[in-house]
Design a protein around this motif. Structure first.
Motif, mmCIF file in Angstrom:
data_model
loop_
_atom_site.group_PDB
_atom_site.id
_atom_site.type_symbol
_atom_site.label_atom_id
_atom_site.label_comp_id
_atom_site.label_asym_id
_atom_site.label_seq_id
_atom_site.Cartn_x
_atom_site.Cartn_y
_atom_site.Cartn_z
ATOM 1 N N PHE A 1 1.042 -1.046 -0.686
ATOM 2 C CA PHE A 1 -0.136 0.251 -0.152
ATOM 3 C C PHE A 1 0.380 1.333 -0.063
ATOM 4 C CE2 PHE A 1 -4.302 -2.130 1.254
ATOM 5 C CZ PHE A 1 -3.536 -3.595 1.956
ATOM 6 N N TYR B 1 0.400 4.874 1.320
ATOM 7 C CA TYR B 1 -0.332 6.163 1.418
ATOM 8 C C TYR B 1 0.144 7.543 1.826
ATOM 9 C CZ TYR B 1 -3.417 2.667 3.575
ATOM 10 O OH TYR B 1 -4.635 1.868 4.160
ATOM 11 N N GLN C 1 0.293 11.077 4.001
ATOM 12 C CA GLN C 1 -0.360 12.322 4.729
ATOM 13 C C GLN C 1 0.215 13.304 5.011
ATOM 14 O OE1 GLN C 1 1.509 10.562 9.214
ATOM 15 N NE2 GLN C 1 -0.350 10.614 10.531
ATOM 16 N N PHE D 1 3.965 7.215 2.890
ATOM 17 C CA PHE D 1 4.208 6.263 3.523
ATOM 18 C C PHE D 1 3.716 4.802 2.501
ATOM 19 C CE2 PHE D 1 5.560 7.584 7.894
ATOM 20 C CZ PHE D 1 4.189 7.965 8.677
ATOM 21 N N LYS E 1 -2.604 -7.260 9.606
ATOM 22 C CA LYS E 1 -1.848 -6.580 10.725
ATOM 23 C C LYS E 1 -1.151 -5.578 9.123
ATOM 24 C CE LYS E 1 1.899 -5.747 13.519
ATOM 25 N NZ LYS E 1 2.400 -6.223 14.780
ATOM 26 N N LEU E 2 -1.068 -4.478 9.185
ATOM 27 C CA LEU E 2 -0.222 -3.615 8.227
ATOM 28 C C LEU E 2 1.432 -3.003 8.736
ATOM 29 C CD1 LEU E 2 -3.215 -1.284 6.917
ATOM 30 C CD2 LEU E 2 -1.667 -3.190 5.412
ATOM 31 N N PHE F 1 3.917 -0.716 8.419
ATOM 32 C CA PHE F 1 4.264 0.838 8.144
ATOM 33 C C PHE F 1 5.802 0.600 7.569
ATOM 34 C CE2 PHE F 1 0.087 2.787 6.895
ATOM 35 C CZ PHE F 1 -0.430 2.786 7.272
ATOM 36 N N GLY F 2 6.432 1.530 6.946
ATOM 37 C CA GLY F 2 7.770 1.760 6.333
ATOM 38 C C GLY F 2 7.660 3.361 7.904
ATOM 39 N N SER F 3 8.957 3.544 7.964
ATOM 40 C CA SER F 3 9.006 5.109 8.486
ATOM 41 C C SER F 3 8.873 6.340 7.232
ATOM 42 C CB SER F 3 10.460 5.554 9.169
ATOM 43 O OG SER F 3 11.001 4.017 9.150
#
Lengths: 113, 114
Positions: free
Chosen positions: A33, A35, A37, A91, A101-102, A104-106
């Motif tokens: 995915f 995203y 923000q 992200f 559960k996703l 996420f990278g930093s």
């Protein structure tokens, strides 16, 4: 487990330039995915892939945005040409299924001047 | 289309006090519900999720949430907060078009005051 790896962590560029964001998902995860923000719009889903195939790109804001996943271990999000309103944290996340559960990278902090 | 509302953008609370972060969703179909936490300059981490079964879900770090179908709510609670709980909390939902597509709410900033 190295987790989801994104590069670069920070990107500063000038309006009109091409920007490429990179993501390496966790091995064995078949969903990826992207995203975005921002303070104004929160966390927006741009696009997601299943087994390297784009499934839903309805969140991609304009034709200036494109995403690819050439293999199971690499994805890119490209903005060409970039504009100041593209400034945001981008992200990448991966999972074994969207409802799982996703991870996420930093994130990549993008600033377009 | 499904959407997620988090009624409080900021919640200040004293250390060791209880806290509730509110989340409401709108959807015409059965959904899956999630709470994620984001610490400063980091990506999001899953706190807990509701897929089916018991409406009271326990997660990590002492958090729990209760699914209420009639009120379309999924509020997050913790009986006693710690300074380290200061973070941004996101409610999320999937299922309207696909259970793979996770949509996030606007987030609630929790500030724990010493």
């Amino acid at each position: 487990d190295a987790g989801v790896i994104q590069s670069p962590r920070h990107e500063v560029t000038e309006m009109g330039q091409e920007v490429t964001l990179r993501c390496k998902p966790i091995s064995g995860h078949d969903y990826l995915f992207w995203y975005r923000q921002t303070m104004m719009r929160g966390l927006e889903l741009l696009i997601y892939f299943n087994n390297n195939v784009p499934i839903d790109d309805s969140g991609m804001p304009e034709d200036r945005f494109s995403a690819k996943m050439p293999n199971a271990s690499f994805s890119t999000l490209k903005i060409q040409p970039s504009e100041p309103r593209d400034s945001a944290v981008y992200f990448c996340a991966s999972s074994r299924g969207g409802y799982e559960k996703l991870f996420f990278g930093s994130g990549t902090q993008l600033s377009v001047l | 289309a499904q959407s997620v509302t988090q009624l409080d953008s900021q919640v200040p609370v004293f250390e060791e006090a209880p806290v509730e972060l509110r989340c409401n969703y709108s959807s015409s179909v059965s959904v899956y519900l999630f709470w994620y936490v984001q610490y400063p300059n980091q990506g999001l981490q899953l706190l807990l999720k509701y897929l089916s079964g018991s409406t009271l879900v326990k997660g990590i770090n002492g958090f729990e949430a209760e699914f209420n179908k009639s009120q379309t709510s999924f509020h997050l609670r913790k009986p006693s907060v710690h300074i380290s709980d200061t973070a941004e909390y996101f409610c999320a939902v999937s299922g309207e078009t696909s259970y793979d597509k996770v949509i996030f709410g606007p987030g609630t900033s929790l500030s724990v005051i010493p």
